[in-house]
Write a protein that holds these residues in place. Structure first.
Motif, mmCIF file in Angstrom:
data_model
loop_
_atom_site.group_PDB
_atom_site.id
_atom_site.type_symbol
_atom_site.label_atom_id
_atom_site.label_comp_id
_atom_site.label_asym_id
_atom_site.label_seq_id
_atom_site.Cartn_x
_atom_site.Cartn_y
_atom_site.Cartn_z
ATOM 1 N N LYS A 136 1.133 -21.878 -12.964
ATOM 2 C CA LYS A 136 0.003 -22.521 -12.293
ATOM 3 C C LYS A 136 0.427 -23.052 -10.921
ATOM 4 O O LYS A 136 -0.309 -22.928 -9.940
ATOM 5 C CB LYS A 136 -0.546 -23.651 -13.159
ATOM 6 C CG LYS A 136 -1.841 -24.222 -12.660
ATOM 7 C CD LYS A 136 -2.420 -25.200 -13.653
ATOM 8 C CE LYS A 136 -3.785 -25.673 -13.196
ATOM 9 N NZ LYS A 136 -4.421 -26.537 -14.170
ATOM 10 N N ALA A 137 1.612 -23.627 -10.847
ATOM 11 C CA ALA A 137 2.122 -24.134 -9.565
ATOM 12 C C ALA A 137 2.318 -22.990 -8.576
ATOM 13 O O ALA A 137 2.019 -23.132 -7.384
ATOM 14 C CB ALA A 137 3.427 -24.895 -9.776
ATOM 15 N N ALA A 138 2.791 -21.851 -9.060
ATOM 16 C CA ALA A 138 2.974 -20.693 -8.181
ATOM 17 C C ALA A 138 1.627 -20.196 -7.668
ATOM 18 O O ALA A 138 1.493 -19.856 -6.482
ATOM 19 C CB ALA A 138 3.708 -19.581 -8.930
ATOM 20 N N ARG A 139 0.622 -20.152 -8.554
ATOM 21 C CA ARG A 139 -0.722 -19.725 -8.116
ATOM 22 C C ARG A 139 -1.287 -20.708 -7.100
ATOM 23 O O ARG A 139 -1.918 -20.313 -6.125
ATOM 24 C CB ARG A 139 -1.655 -19.606 -9.317
ATOM 25 C CG ARG A 139 -1.332 -18.408 -10.211
ATOM 26 C CD ARG A 139 -2.412 -18.138 -11.245
ATOM 27 N NE ARG A 139 -2.678 -19.265 -12.114
ATOM 28 C CZ ARG A 139 -2.057 -19.516 -13.261
ATOM 29 N NH1 ARG A 139 -1.106 -18.707 -13.681
ATOM 30 N NH2 ARG A 139 -2.372 -20.562 -13.999
ATOM 31 N N LYS A 140 -1.027 -21.993 -7.299
ATOM 32 C CA LYS A 140 -1.503 -23.010 -6.361
ATOM 33 C C LYS A 140 -0.840 -22.825 -5.001
ATOM 34 O O LYS A 140 -1.517 -22.914 -3.959
ATOM 35 C CB LYS A 140 -1.196 -24.405 -6.918
ATOM 36 C CG LYS A 140 -1.438 -25.537 -5.964
ATOM 37 C CD LYS A 140 -2.818 -26.109 -6.106
ATOM 38 C CE LYS A 140 -2.993 -27.391 -5.310
ATOM 39 N NZ LYS A 140 -3.383 -27.191 -3.942
ATOM 40 N N ARG A 141 0.454 -22.534 -4.984
ATOM 41 C CA ARG A 141 1.151 -22.294 -3.712
ATOM 42 C C ARG A 141 0.567 -21.068 -3.017
ATOM 43 O O ARG A 141 0.338 -21.082 -1.799
ATOM 44 C CB ARG A 141 2.655 -22.091 -3.952
ATOM 45 C CG ARG A 141 3.427 -23.374 -4.166
ATOM 46 C CD ARG A 141 4.932 -23.132 -4.140
ATOM 47 N NE ARG A 141 5.382 -22.139 -5.105
ATOM 48 C CZ ARG A 141 5.699 -22.390 -6.373
ATOM 49 N NH1 ARG A 141 5.612 -23.623 -6.835
ATOM 50 N NH2 ARG A 141 6.111 -21.428 -7.166
ATOM 51 N N ASP A 142 0.325 -19.998 -3.797
ATOM 52 C CA ASP A 142 -0.258 -18.790 -3.210
ATOM 53 C C ASP A 142 -1.653 -19.065 -2.658
ATOM 54 O O ASP A 142 -2.003 -18.617 -1.561
ATOM 55 C CB ASP A 142 -0.318 -17.658 -4.249
ATOM 56 C CG ASP A 142 1.058 -17.108 -4.590
ATOM 57 O OD1 ASP A 142 2.007 -17.357 -3.821
ATOM 58 O OD2 ASP A 142 1.182 -16.444 -5.637
ATOM 59 N N PHE A 143 -2.447 -19.823 -3.426
ATOM 60 C CA PHE A 143 -3.783 -20.175 -2.958
ATOM 61 C C PHE A 143 -3.695 -20.947 -1.645
ATOM 62 O O PHE A 143 -4.400 -20.643 -0.681
ATOM 63 C CB PHE A 143 -4.536 -21.008 -3.998
ATOM 64 C CG PHE A 143 -5.817 -21.593 -3.479
ATOM 65 C CD1 PHE A 143 -6.962 -20.817 -3.421
ATOM 66 C CD2 PHE A 143 -5.864 -22.899 -3.012
ATOM 67 C CE1 PHE A 143 -8.148 -21.333 -2.915
ATOM 68 C CE2 PHE A 143 -7.038 -23.426 -2.504
ATOM 69 C CZ PHE A 143 -8.185 -22.638 -2.460
ATOM 70 N N ASP A 144 -2.826 -21.961 -1.615
ATOM 71 C CA ASP A 144 -2.677 -22.778 -0.407
ATOM 72 C C ASP A 144 -2.235 -21.932 0.782
ATOM 73 O O ASP A 144 -2.713 -22.139 1.910
ATOM 74 C CB ASP A 144 -1.680 -23.917 -0.646
ATOM 75 C CG ASP A 144 -2.207 -24.969 -1.599
ATOM 76 O OD1 ASP A 144 -3.439 -25.020 -1.834
ATOM 77 O OD2 ASP A 144 -1.382 -25.765 -2.123
ATOM 78 N N GLN A 145 -1.350 -20.983 0.542
ATOM 79 C CA GLN A 145 -0.875 -20.108 1.615
ATOM 80 C C GLN A 145 -2.027 -19.270 2.168
ATOM 81 O O GLN A 145 -2.249 -19.224 3.377
ATOM 82 C CB GLN A 145 0.237 -19.192 1.103
ATOM 83 C CG GLN A 145 0.691 -18.182 2.139
ATOM 84 C CD GLN A 145 1.608 -17.118 1.550
ATOM 85 O OE1 GLN A 145 1.951 -17.167 0.387
ATOM 86 N NE2 GLN A 145 1.983 -16.161 2.360
ATOM 87 N N TRP A 146 -2.770 -18.613 1.289
ATOM 88 C CA TRP A 146 -3.870 -17.737 1.725
ATOM 89 C C TRP A 146 -5.010 -18.555 2.324
ATOM 90 O O TRP A 146 -5.609 -18.143 3.335
ATOM 91 C CB TRP A 146 -4.378 -16.874 0.576
ATOM 92 C CG TRP A 146 -3.405 -15.794 0.209
ATOM 93 C CD1 TRP A 146 -2.561 -15.777 -0.850
ATOM 94 C CD2 TRP A 146 -3.148 -14.601 0.935
ATOM 95 N NE1 TRP A 146 -1.790 -14.644 -0.837
ATOM 96 C CE2 TRP A 146 -2.138 -13.897 0.257
ATOM 97 C CE3 TRP A 146 -3.658 -14.056 2.114
ATOM 98 C CZ2 TRP A 146 -1.645 -12.677 0.694
ATOM 99 C CZ3 TRP A 146 -3.170 -12.823 2.542
ATOM 100 C CH2 TRP A 146 -2.156 -12.157 1.834
#
Length: 173
Positions: A136-146
């Motif tokens: 979930k943290a990795a998906r959140k980082r990816d979301f924040d990046q995009w």
């Protein structure tokens, strides 16, 4: 003042001192084991890490006064169970504080010896929760990046594509 009498007296006195020391060690062992039993009863009621730590400490004192294999085995059996339950209680306390890494570490120590299926299941659930939290943290980082790239994009068409990409991560969170 025969030297043989003097030597015999010294041997007898040494044996008496050794017997007194052994009696004192047995009495101390009994006292520490009683304290360990009382601490264990309290720990079973409270089931906290500090309570189980007290049992482990009492067993360490008793082990220092154990005489013979039977007493040593009795102390080690209580200490082993208490150590496992100390780690398990610590894992639950760490989990309650949100520290899954520490909880997993303590659960691993608890299952190092013979462990119940309940303890093994608990450890597996901690590992699964940690894995889910990391994903979930990795998906959140990816979301924040995009999303950051989409916000920075001046042109609407490329920004829309970036927002759609960010949205795919948001759906997974």
């Amino acid at each position: 003042s025969d030297p043989r009498v003097k030597a015999a007296r010294e041997r007898i006195e040494e044996k008496v001192r050794a017997a007194k020391t052994a009696a004192e060690m047995r009495e101390a062992y009994r006292g520490y084991m009683t304290a360990a039993d009382i601490a264990r009863t309290k720990a079973e009621a409270l089931d906290t890490a500090i309570a189980w730590q007290n049992v482990v400490e009492a067993c360490a004192k008793a082990e220092g006064h154990a005489q013979g294999d039977e007493e040593s085995k009795a102390v080690r059996a209580v200490a082993s169970d208490a150590t496992q339950r100390w780690h398990w209680a610590g894992a639950r306390e760490a989990e309650a504080k949100g520290d899954l890494d520490r909880a997993i570490e303590l659960a691993a120590k608890a299952v190092a010896g013979p462990a119940s299926s309940e303890l093994r299941t608990y450890q597996a659930s901690l590992i699964a929760r940690k894995k889910d939290a990391d994903a979930k943290a990795a998906r959140k980082r990816d979301f924040d990046q995009w999303a950051g790239q989409a916000r920075a994009e001046k042109d609407a068409l490329p920004a829309l594509a970036l927002w759609k990409r960010a949205e795919s991560f948001a759906d997974d969170m």
